[in-house]
Scaffold this motif. Structure first.
Motif, PDB file in Angstrom:
ATOM      1  N   LYS A 116      10.545  45.797  -4.932  1.00  0.00           N
ATOM      2  CA  LYS A 116      11.283  44.536  -4.776  1.00  0.00           C
ATOM      3  C   LYS A 116      12.401  44.377  -5.798  1.00  0.00           C
ATOM      4  CE  LYS A 116      10.355  39.636  -3.935  1.00  0.00           C
ATOM      5  NZ  LYS A 116       9.288  38.600  -3.869  1.00  0.00           N
ATOM      6  N   LYS A 117      12.140  44.726  -7.039  1.00  0.00           N
ATOM      7  CA  LYS A 117      13.147  44.505  -8.092  1.00  0.00           C
ATOM      8  C   LYS A 117      14.428  45.300  -7.855  1.00  0.00           C
ATOM      9  CE  LYS A 117      10.109  42.947 -11.800  1.00  0.00           C
ATOM     10  NZ  LYS A 117       9.551  43.238 -13.152  1.00  0.00           N
ATOM     11  N   PRO A 118      14.348  46.613  -7.585  1.00  0.00           N
ATOM     12  CA  PRO A 118      15.588  47.373  -7.324  1.00  0.00           C
ATOM     13  C   PRO A 118      16.004  47.370  -5.857  1.00  0.00           C
ATOM     14  CG  PRO A 118      13.770  48.884  -7.488  1.00  0.00           C
ATOM     15  CD  PRO A 118      13.192  47.515  -7.723  1.00  0.00           C
ATOM     16  N   LYS A 119      15.250  46.639  -4.997  1.00  0.00           N
ATOM     17  CA  LYS A 119      15.559  46.572  -3.561  1.00  0.00           C
ATOM     18  C   LYS A 119      15.575  47.966  -2.935  1.00  0.00           C
ATOM     19  CE  LYS A 119      16.126  42.099  -3.313  1.00  0.00           C
ATOM     20  NZ  LYS A 119      15.222  41.242  -2.499  1.00  0.00           N
ATOM     21  N   THR A 120      14.478  48.678  -3.088  1.00  0.00           N
ATOM     22  CA  THR A 120      14.390  50.038  -2.567  1.00  0.00           C
ATOM     23  C   THR A 120      13.146  50.200  -1.704  1.00  0.00           C
ATOM     24  OG1 THR A 120      14.448  52.378  -3.192  1.00  0.00           O
ATOM     25  CG2 THR A 120      13.036  50.964  -4.507  1.00  0.00           C
ATOM     26  N   TYR A 121      13.125  51.252  -0.918  1.00  0.00           N
ATOM     27  CA  TYR A 121      11.917  51.629  -0.184  1.00  0.00           C
ATOM     28  C   TYR A 121      11.075  52.564  -1.048  1.00  0.00           C
ATOM     29  CZ  TYR A 121      13.205  49.739   4.403  1.00  0.00           C
ATOM     30  OH  TYR A 121      13.498  48.911   5.447  1.00  0.00           O
ATOM     31  N   ILE A 122       9.770  52.471  -0.893  1.00  0.00           N
ATOM     32  CA  ILE A 122       8.851  53.375  -1.597  1.00  0.00           C
ATOM     33  C   ILE A 122       7.791  53.868  -0.618  1.00  0.00           C
ATOM     34  CG2 ILE A 122       6.963  53.464  -3.291  1.00  0.00           C
ATOM     35  CD1 ILE A 122       8.556  51.655  -5.087  1.00  0.00           C
ATOM     36  N   ILE A 123       7.501  55.163  -0.696  1.00  0.00           N
ATOM     37  CA  ILE A 123       6.346  55.718   0.005  1.00  0.00           C
ATOM     38  C   ILE A 123       5.235  55.855  -1.031  1.00  0.00           C
ATOM     39  CG2 ILE A 123       5.434  57.613   1.395  1.00  0.00           C
ATOM     40  CD1 ILE A 123       7.742  56.057   2.685  1.00  0.00           C
ATOM     41  N   TYR A 124       4.135  55.146  -0.808  1.00  0.00           N
ATOM     42  CA  TYR A 124       3.061  55.103  -1.798  1.00  0.00           C
ATOM     43  C   TYR A 124       1.802  55.759  -1.225  1.00  0.00           C
ATOM     44  CZ  TYR A 124      -0.579  53.163  -4.815  1.00  0.00           C
ATOM     45  OH  TYR A 124      -1.651  53.007  -5.651  1.00  0.00           O
ATOM     46  N   PRO A 125       1.480  56.985  -1.658  1.00  0.00           N
ATOM     47  CA  PRO A 125       0.260  57.648  -1.189  1.00  0.00           C
ATOM     48  C   PRO A 125      -0.957  57.152  -1.964  1.00  0.00           C
ATOM     49  CG  PRO A 125       1.929  59.219  -1.986  1.00  0.00           C
ATOM     50  CD  PRO A 125       2.267  57.869  -2.512  1.00  0.00           C
ATOM     51  N   ALA A 126      -2.048  56.899  -1.253  1.00  0.00           N
ATOM     52  CA  ALA A 126      -3.257  56.413  -1.915  1.00  0.00           C
ATOM     53  C   ALA A 126      -4.467  56.649  -1.012  1.00  0.00           C
ATOM     54  CB  ALA A 126      -3.134  54.919  -2.230  1.00  0.00           C
ATOM     55  N   TYR A 127      -5.637  56.687  -1.627  1.00  0.00           N
ATOM     56  CA  TYR A 127      -6.865  56.724  -0.841  1.00  0.00           C
ATOM     57  C   TYR A 127      -7.174  55.312  -0.364  1.00  0.00           C
ATOM     58  CZ  TYR A 127      -7.777  61.450  -2.545  1.00  0.00           C
ATOM     59  OH  TYR A 127      -7.690  62.782  -2.819  1.00  0.00           O
ATOM     60  N   ARG A 128      -7.372  55.160   0.925  1.00  0.00           N
ATOM     61  CA  ARG A 128      -7.690  53.852   1.519  1.00  0.00           C
ATOM     62  C   ARG A 128      -9.178  53.816   1.828  1.00  0.00           C
ATOM     63  NH1 ARG A 128      -7.220  51.203   6.690  1.00  0.00           N
ATOM     64  NH2 ARG A 128      -6.881  53.219   7.696  1.00  0.00           N
ATOM     65  N   GLN A 129      -9.920  52.980   1.106  1.00  0.00           N
ATOM     66  CA  GLN A 129     -11.369  52.919   1.245  1.00  0.00           C
ATOM     67  C   GLN A 129     -11.760  52.201   2.535  1.00  0.00           C
ATOM     68  OE1 GLN A 129     -13.208  54.664  -0.805  1.00  0.00           O
ATOM     69  NE2 GLN A 129     -11.434  55.177  -2.085  1.00  0.00           N
ATOM     70  N   ASN A 151      -6.748  59.302   3.547  1.00  0.00           N
ATOM     71  CA  ASN A 151      -5.636  59.638   2.662  1.00  0.00           C
ATOM     72  C   ASN A 151      -4.380  59.096   3.339  1.00  0.00           C
ATOM     73  OD1 ASN A 151      -3.754  60.767   0.970  1.00  0.00           O
ATOM     74  ND2 ASN A 151      -4.657  62.820   0.989  1.00  0.00           N
ATOM     75  N   SER A 152      -3.792  58.038   2.809  1.00  0.00           N
ATOM     76  CA  SER A 152      -2.745  57.298   3.505  1.00  0.00           C
ATOM     77  C   SER A 152      -1.452  57.258   2.713  1.00  0.00           C
ATOM     78  CB  SER A 152      -3.208  55.858   3.786  1.00  0.00           C
ATOM     79  OG  SER A 152      -4.405  55.835   4.535  1.00  0.00           O
ATOM     80  N   ALA A 153      -0.349  57.103   3.441  1.00  0.00           N
ATOM     81  CA  ALA A 153       0.956  56.885   2.825  1.00  0.00           C
ATOM     82  C   ALA A 153       1.476  55.535   3.318  1.00  0.00           C
ATOM     83  CB  ALA A 153       1.930  58.003   3.199  1.00  0.00           C
ATOM     84  N   PHE A 154       1.650  54.595   2.398  1.00  0.00           N
ATOM     85  CA  PHE A 154       2.116  53.257   2.735  1.00  0.00           C
ATOM     86  C   PHE A 154       3.633  53.190   2.582  1.00  0.00           C
ATOM     87  CE2 PHE A 154      -2.248  52.854   1.352  1.00  0.00           C
ATOM     88  CZ  PHE A 154      -2.803  51.937   2.238  1.00  0.00           C
ATOM     89  N   VAL A 155       4.298  52.565   3.551  1.00  0.00           N
ATOM     90  CA  VAL A 155       5.745  52.346   3.479  1.00  0.00           C
ATOM     91  C   VAL A 155       5.978  50.926   2.985  1.00  0.00           C
ATOM     92  CG1 VAL A 155       7.928  52.385   4.716  1.00  0.00           C
ATOM     93  CG2 VAL A 155       6.063  53.893   5.438  1.00  0.00           C
ATOM     94  N   ILE A 156       6.603  50.808   1.818  1.00  0.00           N
ATOM     95  CA  ILE A 156       6.900  49.497   1.221  1.00  0.00           C
ATOM     96  C   ILE A 156       8.407  49.285   1.279  1.00  0.00           C
ATOM     97  CG2 ILE A 156       6.672  48.070  -0.850  1.00  0.00           C
ATOM     98  CD1 ILE A 156       4.363  49.945  -1.696  1.00  0.00           C
ATOM     99  N   ASP A 157       8.841  48.136   1.835  1.00  0.00           N
ATOM    100  CA  ASP A 157      10.277  47.924   2.028  1.00  0.00           C
ATOM    101  C   ASP A 157      10.925  47.253   0.816  1.00  0.00           C
ATOM    102  OD1 ASP A 157       9.731  45.196   2.147  1.00  0.00           O
ATOM    103  OD2 ASP A 157      10.199  44.996   4.288  1.00  0.00           O
ATOM    104  N   ARG A 158      12.198  46.911   0.967  1.00  0.00           N
ATOM    105  CA  ARG A 158      12.991  46.387  -0.144  1.00  0.00           C
ATOM    106  C   ARG A 158      12.519  45.014  -0.629  1.00  0.00           C
ATOM    107  NH1 ARG A 158      17.331  49.939  -0.145  1.00  0.00           N
ATOM    108  NH2 ARG A 158      17.924  50.773   1.892  1.00  0.00           N
TER     109      ARG A 158
END
Length: 237
Positions: free
Chosen positions: A4-17, A25-32
């Motif tokens: 949110k701060k730099p207004k960028t997209y992030i792909i965040y890989p994490a284990y989803r319980q 094993n998931s990759a979350f897409v986080i928007d701006r």
């Protein structure tokens, strides 16, 4: 907050319980704005992962963004040809590969077959790489660095050189530096970029009758099938 701060997209890989000692094993897409707008669950966990409770995902996922369509894959996924066919059908602009290994030439195969840029983000100091839609390395970081930064232009298309060379040269003559042609590699195809956001590359191809590689591929298959139908029987004796 990181997105949110730099207004960028992030792909965040994490284990989803999932509960009951099961996980994905998931990759979350986080928007701006910092919102989760997509999630990809790894389709091909390893045998070891499954023994520890991993559950495979159901299908590849594409997310449309303000800079193009993205699709994710994770680590071991890179080895499976049937998955590659599924990703080709998604028509992504960028493949985002989160991994515990680099993948070497398979990165180039996936980028070329999907006609997409591929960004390989690996753990720690393993090599990181950005590959063009023609399977050429645009940037490689392998000297113990943990990060890589590279500009990607998604205003591009892959075309074969057959029947297109005159059109490509005419486009370059008219538009000059607004048109960039990535000719690295020896696969008979090139990536044509428009460096002007106001000039969609699709318009340039239409203006100069430049045929997309995928269209030429289909035309070639159709021509071969027709030739087989009309061939003399002696051809196969």
């Amino acid at each position: 907050e990181y997105a949110k701060k730099p207004k960028t997209y992030i792909i965040y890989p994490a284990y989803r319980q999932l509960g009951n000692k099961r996980y994905q094993n998931s990759a979350f897409v986080i928007d701006r704005e910092g919102d989760v707008v997509g999630r990809y669950d790894k389709l091909r966990p390893t045998v070891r992962d499954i023994a520890f409770g991993a559950v495979p995902g159901k299908a590849p996922v594409a997310v449309d963004t303000d800079f193009g369509r993205i699709a994710m894959l994770i680590c071991f996924d890179l080895n499976f040809w049937e998955l590659l066919d599924s990703y080709i059908a998604l028509k992504p602009d960028i493949l985002l590969f989160s991994s515990y290994y680099h993948g070497d030439f398979m990165l180039k195969v996936w980028a070329y077959k999907c006609r997409a840029h591929l960004v390989a983000s690996t753990i720690g100091s393993l090599p990181k790489e950005v590959v063009s839609p023609c399977g050429t390395t645009l940037r490689l970081e392998e000297d113990y660095e943990w990060t890589l930064s590279e500009m990607i232009n998604t205003n591009c298309k892959v075309v074969h050189l057959d029947f297109n060379q005159a059109g490509i040269q005419a486009a370059r003559a008219k538009y000059g530096r607004k048109i960039k042609v990535d000719t690295a590699g020896s696969v008979g195809a090139v990536t044509m970029y428009s460096e002007d956001p106001a000039l969609p590359i699709e318009n340039v191809l239409k203006e100069f009758n430049i045929e997309l590689w995928d269209d030429y591929y289909k035309r070639s298959v159709d021509a071969c099938n027709e030739a087989i139908k009309t061939a003399p029987e002696a051809a196969w004796k």
